[in-house]
Design a protein around this motif. Structure first.
Motif, PDB file in Angstrom:
ATOM      1  N   GLU A 116      32.166  48.189  60.620  1.00 66.92           N
ATOM      2  CA  GLU A 116      33.319  48.457  61.479  1.00 66.92           C
ATOM      3  C   GLU A 116      33.969  49.787  61.104  1.00 66.92           C
ATOM      4  O   GLU A 116      34.394  50.558  61.971  1.00 66.92           O
ATOM      5  CB  GLU A 116      34.341  47.330  61.362  1.00 66.92           C
ATOM      6  CG  GLU A 116      33.929  46.058  62.107  1.00 66.92           C
ATOM      7  CD  GLU A 116      34.946  44.943  61.929  1.00 66.92           C
ATOM      8  OE1 GLU A 116      35.913  45.132  61.155  1.00 66.92           O
ATOM      9  OE2 GLU A 116      34.775  43.880  62.565  1.00 66.92           O
ATOM     10  N   ALA A 117      34.040  50.083  59.796  1.00 68.69           N
ATOM     11  CA  ALA A 117      34.638  51.334  59.332  1.00 68.69           C
ATOM     12  C   ALA A 117      33.816  52.533  59.807  1.00 68.69           C
ATOM     13  O   ALA A 117      34.361  53.524  60.315  1.00 68.69           O
ATOM     14  CB  ALA A 117      34.740  51.331  57.809  1.00 68.69           C
ATOM     15  N   PHE A 118      32.491  52.437  59.654  1.00 73.82           N
ATOM     16  CA  PHE A 118      31.623  53.522  60.122  1.00 73.82           C
ATOM     17  C   PHE A 118      31.659  53.633  61.647  1.00 73.82           C
ATOM     18  O   PHE A 118      31.581  54.722  62.205  1.00 73.82           O
ATOM     19  CB  PHE A 118      30.184  53.295  59.651  1.00 73.82           C
ATOM     20  CG  PHE A 118      29.944  53.709  58.219  1.00 73.82           C
ATOM     21  CD1 PHE A 118      30.017  55.044  57.844  1.00 73.82           C
ATOM     22  CD2 PHE A 118      29.635  52.766  57.255  1.00 73.82           C
ATOM     23  CE1 PHE A 118      29.793  55.432  56.534  1.00 73.82           C
ATOM     24  CE2 PHE A 118      29.416  53.142  55.941  1.00 73.82           C
ATOM     25  CZ  PHE A 118      29.489  54.477  55.576  1.00 73.82           C
ATOM     26  N   GLY A 119      31.779  52.485  62.316  1.00 76.68           N
ATOM     27  CA  GLY A 119      31.799  52.469  63.779  1.00 76.68           C
ATOM     28  C   GLY A 119      32.973  53.230  64.357  1.00 76.68           C
ATOM     29  O   GLY A 119      32.888  53.782  65.463  1.00 76.68           O
ATOM     30  N   LYS A 120      34.089  53.285  63.627  1.00 76.54           N
ATOM     31  CA  LYS A 120      35.260  54.027  64.099  1.00 76.54           C
ATOM     32  C   LYS A 120      34.995  55.529  64.107  1.00 76.54           C
ATOM     33  O   LYS A 120      35.612  56.277  64.870  1.00 76.54           O
ATOM     34  CB  LYS A 120      36.469  53.705  63.224  1.00 76.54           C
ATOM     35  CG  LYS A 120      36.993  52.283  63.397  1.00 76.54           C
ATOM     36  CD  LYS A 120      38.175  52.007  62.494  1.00 76.54           C
ATOM     37  CE  LYS A 120      38.671  50.573  62.679  1.00 76.54           C
ATOM     38  NZ  LYS A 120      39.810  50.263  61.777  1.00 76.54           N
ATOM     39  N   ILE A 121      34.081  55.967  63.224  1.00 77.29           N
ATOM     40  CA  ILE A 121      33.714  57.388  63.178  1.00 77.29           C
ATOM     41  C   ILE A 121      32.631  57.679  64.225  1.00 77.29           C
ATOM     42  O   ILE A 121      32.672  58.675  64.927  1.00 77.29           O
ATOM     43  CB  ILE A 121      33.212  57.767  61.766  1.00 77.29           C
ATOM     44  CG1 ILE A 121      34.277  57.431  60.714  1.00 77.29           C
ATOM     45  CG2 ILE A 121      32.845  59.247  61.702  1.00 77.29           C
ATOM     46  CD1 ILE A 121      33.790  57.515  59.294  1.00 77.29           C
ATOM     47  N   ASN A 126      28.365  55.281  69.119  1.00 75.05           N
ATOM     48  CA  ASN A 126      27.541  54.135  68.708  1.00 75.05           C
ATOM     49  C   ASN A 126      26.054  54.500  68.592  1.00 75.05           C
ATOM     50  O   ASN A 126      25.175  53.779  69.071  1.00 75.05           O
ATOM     51  CB  ASN A 126      27.730  52.983  69.697  1.00 75.05           C
ATOM     52  CG  ASN A 126      27.255  51.652  69.119  1.00 75.05           C
ATOM     53  OD1 ASN A 126      27.249  51.469  67.890  1.00 75.05           O
ATOM     54  ND2 ASN A 126      26.844  50.752  69.974  1.00 75.05           N
ATOM     55  N   THR A 127      25.787  55.633  67.913  1.00 73.87           N
ATOM     56  CA  THR A 127      24.390  56.074  67.729  1.00 73.87           C
ATOM     57  C   THR A 127      23.746  55.457  66.491  1.00 73.87           C
ATOM     58  O   THR A 127      22.522  55.445  66.362  1.00 73.87           O
ATOM     59  CB  THR A 127      24.341  57.601  67.592  1.00 73.87           C
ATOM     60  OG1 THR A 127      25.054  57.999  66.410  1.00 73.87           O
ATOM     61  CG2 THR A 127      24.944  58.282  68.809  1.00 73.87           C
ATOM     62  N   GLY A 128      24.594  54.978  65.568  1.00 77.95           N
ATOM     63  CA  GLY A 128      24.065  54.455  64.307  1.00 77.95           C
ATOM     64  C   GLY A 128      23.945  55.527  63.236  1.00 77.95           C
ATOM     65  O   GLY A 128      23.506  55.242  62.122  1.00 77.95           O
ATOM     66  N   TYR A 138      23.981  54.903  58.717  1.00 78.74           N
ATOM     67  CA  TYR A 138      24.964  54.100  57.987  1.00 78.74           C
ATOM     68  C   TYR A 138      24.645  52.606  57.966  1.00 78.74           C
ATOM     69  O   TYR A 138      25.121  51.872  57.100  1.00 78.74           O
ATOM     70  CB  TYR A 138      26.388  54.351  58.516  1.00 78.74           C
ATOM     71  CG  TYR A 138      26.666  54.005  59.949  1.00 78.74           C
ATOM     72  CD1 TYR A 138      26.945  52.695  60.335  1.00 78.74           C
ATOM     73  CD2 TYR A 138      26.702  54.990  60.920  1.00 78.74           C
ATOM     74  CE1 TYR A 138      27.241  52.386  61.641  1.00 78.74           C
ATOM     75  CE2 TYR A 138      27.004  54.686  62.241  1.00 78.74           C
ATOM     76  CZ  TYR A 138      27.266  53.384  62.599  1.00 78.74           C
ATOM     77  OH  TYR A 138      27.562  53.070  63.899  1.00 78.74           O
ATOM     78  N   LYS A 139      23.798  52.131  58.866  1.00 82.89           N
ATOM     79  CA  LYS A 139      23.399  50.717  58.799  1.00 82.89           C
ATOM     80  C   LYS A 139      22.509  50.481  57.589  1.00 82.89           C
ATOM     81  O   LYS A 139      22.659  49.492  56.865  1.00 82.89           O
ATOM     82  CB  LYS A 139      22.690  50.312  60.091  1.00 82.89           C
ATOM     83  CG  LYS A 139      23.614  50.299  61.314  1.00 82.89           C
ATOM     84  CD  LYS A 139      22.890  49.879  62.577  1.00 82.89           C
ATOM     85  CE  LYS A 139      23.836  49.884  63.773  1.00 82.89           C
ATOM     86  NZ  LYS A 139      23.150  49.523  65.037  1.00 82.89           N
ATOM     87  N   LYS A 140      21.583  51.420  57.340  1.00 85.54           N
ATOM     88  CA  LYS A 140      20.737  51.325  56.155  1.00 85.54           C
ATOM     89  C   LYS A 140      21.572  51.504  54.879  1.00 85.54           C
ATOM     90  O   LYS A 140      21.332  50.866  53.861  1.00 85.54           O
ATOM     91  CB  LYS A 140      19.624  52.365  56.203  1.00 85.54           C
ATOM     92  CG  LYS A 140      18.512  52.059  57.198  1.00 85.54           C
ATOM     93  CD  LYS A 140      17.392  53.088  57.093  1.00 85.54           C
ATOM     94  CE  LYS A 140      16.260  52.754  58.070  1.00 85.54           C
ATOM     95  NZ  LYS A 140      15.166  53.768  57.982  1.00 85.54           N
ATOM     96  N   PHE A 141      22.564  52.410  54.978  1.00 87.55           N
ATOM     97  CA  PHE A 141      23.441  52.626  53.829  1.00 87.55           C
ATOM     98  C   PHE A 141      24.200  51.350  53.483  1.00 87.55           C
ATOM     99  O   PHE A 141      24.348  51.002  52.310  1.00 87.55           O
ATOM    100  CB  PHE A 141      24.429  53.760  54.124  1.00 87.55           C
ATOM    101  CG  PHE A 141      25.474  53.939  53.054  1.00 87.55           C
ATOM    102  CD1 PHE A 141      25.174  54.617  51.881  1.00 87.55           C
ATOM    103  CD2 PHE A 141      26.751  53.421  53.210  1.00 87.55           C
ATOM    104  CE1 PHE A 141      26.126  54.777  50.888  1.00 87.55           C
ATOM    105  CE2 PHE A 141      27.709  53.565  52.219  1.00 87.55           C
ATOM    106  CZ  PHE A 141      27.395  54.249  51.060  1.00 87.55           C
ATOM    107  N   CYS A 142      24.678  50.646  54.508  1.00 77.47           N
ATOM    108  CA  CYS A 142      25.400  49.386  54.272  1.00 77.47           C
ATOM    109  C   CYS A 142      24.488  48.350  53.616  1.00 77.47           C
ATOM    110  O   CYS A 142      24.903  47.620  52.714  1.00 77.47           O
ATOM    111  CB  CYS A 142      25.964  48.843  55.582  1.00 77.47           C
ATOM    112  SG  CYS A 142      27.315  49.837  56.249  1.00 77.47           S
ATOM    113  N   ASP A 143      23.245  48.280  54.082  1.00 82.71           N
ATOM    114  CA  ASP A 143      22.274  47.357  53.474  1.00 82.71           C
ATOM    115  C   ASP A 143      22.063  47.703  52.002  1.00 82.71           C
ATOM    116  O   ASP A 143      22.028  46.827  51.132  1.00 82.71           O
ATOM    117  CB  ASP A 143      20.932  47.428  54.218  1.00 82.71           C
ATOM    118  CG  ASP A 143      21.015  46.796  55.598  1.00 82.71           C
ATOM    119  OD1 ASP A 143      21.892  45.930  55.799  1.00 82.71           O
ATOM    120  OD2 ASP A 143      20.209  47.171  56.472  1.00 82.71           O
TER     121      ASP A 143
END
Length: 628
Positions: free
Chosen positions: A109-114, A118-120, A160-165
């Protein structure tokens, strides 16, 4: 007599209800046991024993990382203040309860605000700009460490999705490694931290409901009118070696023998004043201003503290006016660390608490205190969000009347010396609270060029214009303004519910006193030690049956009762505390039954208690039991 079908059905329902309740308690106990085991595992990964203390910021950060947290410097600074020298295992458990690990959903959610499209992905340039210029700023090298990781970076972008993982996996691995070390080391595994206890939402260990036992106390306190203290049977104790009970019956609005009597000539004395505020943190911790007092010569003084009565709008709550306040006076000797308790404001005159006596010349520290009985997190139903800004007929942004009134209240609170202007020092306390940063001389000079100032201090109008500029910078979006308001204790209805402004007055008969706010931080170990010493010096002492090394001190100051546990033994002890038979009482622990671990050769506050309704009688009935 045969049972009726209705009675049988009723008994069945009762059995099912008890069974469900028992299962829920077992589930809760299991969750608490896992949490406690994780605390032990993380602590013993860095330290050799539970009795060894955390001795530095770096060590605190490392232990938190081993527990799966990723603390920022601001978080570490919140718990390791300028007056912190060590933190023990209990402190660590409390911190872990407050600092919840980030979830994957929260991170995304934090990354999504940036990533508004919504490209990921987030470009490295944008990431660098955000991390080095906003909030707790990172260095270029620190950002490069993130962007150079091949697992979640490609073509100048962060996946950032991979980073979160990766972040979640690393956090889990830290916890797992700590647990494996604990399980694999029999020496560590044998160290006991009160494994029969669970931990409350405030980080205080709470024991399981114990069986009832009957045991008398040998130390009775003589009852007096309006303040009767009697020994009674303890209501419960879990496998206890010893227990002791204290009962205090209080009349409605009881101020017996505590009325503050000011000298007739006090208006002719020299006076100094400073305002301040208690702020409630998100985790329930309370922070406040701390002060230095300078007396140029020996003098009789009268020192008072009371809630600051700022503007009261009809229909708005003024809960802070009922918050209990106190001031502990400590003498500075050779160093700031070597502070000696002089006295505290125990005499009462309505909402004001004060102390009158003689002080020698020198430097003193004034440490404000509130118990947390009244100033605490409360869920309130807010029907709608107050409007902060609007656009006029000319299309220009303006502050609403309600928001302007709130800003005037805030100005009144942060104007510590009450001269109607904000100095750079006063403004920086405001900045530290709302943004975590300070305004330097250069930035203050820019403010002087753009906003109304007098004698290099910001006026009320300048403060208003500063907030209007913030709204204009965000094109009318009030998000940043709400961050400021919420950090100052206001809710979305512009009611101050999580803060308590106060005012300190110092009168000296023979010299001009000087007071200066020095810090804005949580209660220090020096304040905790002062509270314990004041209760030990003035309270009633009871030695626990069959355990002469455990002493319970109880002291009543005005409308607050405080109990302190002293452990004179060479071993840590776990004390079970039961308030189930108290009536019309409010404990700062927020629990009727709990337990605390007391280190060897030490003292700690058991609890603070106040009446829930001051207009009614209240009964303090507390049983302290030593667990096996």
């Amino acid at each position: 007599m045969a049972s009726s079908p209705e009675n049988n059905a009723s008994l069945s329902v009762q059995k099912v209800t008890r069974s469900e309740s028992s299962q829920a308690k077992k589930s809760q106990h299991a969750e608490e046991a896992i949490f406690y085991m994780n605390c032990r595992a993380a602590y013993l990964t860095v330290l050799k024993s539970s009795l060894e203390n955390i001795k530095s910021k770096e060590q605190l950060s490392l232990v938190l990382q081993q527990a799966g947290r990723n603390p920022s410097q601001k978080t570490v600074n919140k718990y390791w203040t300028s007056q912190t020298t060590t933190l023990n295992f209990d402190d660590f458990c409390t911190i872990l309860k407050k600092e919840k690990p980030a979830t994957k959903t929260e991170l995304l959610e934090a990354f999504g605000k940036i990533d508004v499209d919504n490209t990921g992905y987030i470009s490295h340039d944008e990431l660098y700009k955000i991390l080095t210029m906003r909030g707790e700023k990172m260095t270029q090298d620190e950002v490069s460490t993130i962007t150079k990781q091949a697992d979640f970076n490609c073509s100048g972008k962060l996946d950032y999705k991979k980073f979160c993982d990766f972040y979640m996996t690393t956090s889990e691995q830290c916890c797992k490694a700590a647990q494996e070390k604990l399980e694999g080391d029999s020496r560590l595994r044998q160290q006991q931290f009160g494994s029969q206890a669970e931990t409350s939402s405030e980080g205080i260990m709470v024991s399981k409901p114990p069986p009832r036992v009957s045991r008398k106390s040998n130390h009775k306190l003589a009852p007096t009118k309006g303040d009767s203290r009697t020994s009674s049977r303890p209501s419960s104790a879990q496998s206890c070696k010893a227990s002791i009970s204290t009962t205090i019956s209080m009349a409605a609005s009881s101020n017996r023998n505590t009325k503050l009597i000011e000298p007739d000539t006090i208006k002719e004395w020299h006076c100094a004043q400073s305002k301040g505020c208690f702020y409630l943190e998100e985790d329930g911790e309370i922070i406040s201003h701390k002060y230095k007092l300078h007396l140029p010569q020996k003098s009789t003084v009268c020192i008072t503290i009371k809630p600051l009565n700022v503007r009261q709008v009809e229909g708005k709550s003024c809960n802070w006016l009922s918050v209990d306040t106190a001031l502990y006076i400590l003498k500075e000797n050779e160093t700031q660390e070597n502070l000696q308790l002089v006295n505290f404001t125990e005499q009462q005159n309505k909402e004001m608490f004060g102390w009158k006596g003689e002080l020698g010349s020198g430097i003193y520290w004034l440490l404000p205190f509130t118990s947390g009985c009244r100033l605490k997190k409360v869920k309130t139903q807010i029907t709608g969000e107050a409007k902060l800004v609007y656009r006029g007929e000319d299309g220009e942004l303006a502050l609403t009347k309600e928001f302007r009134a709130t800003l005037l209240d805030i100005f009144e609170t942060i104007d510590l010396d009450g001269n109607g202007l904000l100095s750079l020092e006063e403004y920086n306390f405001f900045e530290l609270r709302t943004s975590g940063e300070k305004c330097d001389e250069e930035a203050w000079a820019v403010c002087k060029e753009n906003f109304d100032m007098k004698k290099n201090e910001l006026t009320r109008q300048g403060f208003m214009d500063l907030n209007l500029m913030e709204a204009n910078d965000r094109e009318g979006d009030p998000s940043d303004l709400w961050v400021t308001l919420l950090s100052l204790g206001y809710n979305k209805a512009l009611e101050m519910t999580e803060a308590c402004p106060f005012v300190i007055d110092i009168y000296a008969e023979k010299c001009k006193p000087r007071i200066k706010a020095m810090y804005l931080e949580a209660g220090s170990w020096q304040l905790n030690r002062a509270i314990c010493k004041s209760v030990v010096n003035k309270g009633e002492a009871k030695v626990m049956d069959a355990s002469e090394n455990i002493i319970i001190y109880t002291y009543k100051a005005g409308r607050r009762i405080t109990s302190v546990i002293e452990n004179k033994s060479e071993n840590k002890v776990i004390i079970h505390v039961n308030n189930e038979h108290s009536k019309n009482c409010l404990s700062n622990r927020g629990l009727a039954v709990f337990a605390v671990e007391v280190a060897p050769k030490s003292m700690m506050v058991s609890q603070h208690v106040m009446p829930l309704n001051e207009q009614e009688e209240w009964l303090y009935n507390c049983v302290h039991s030593l667990l096996r």
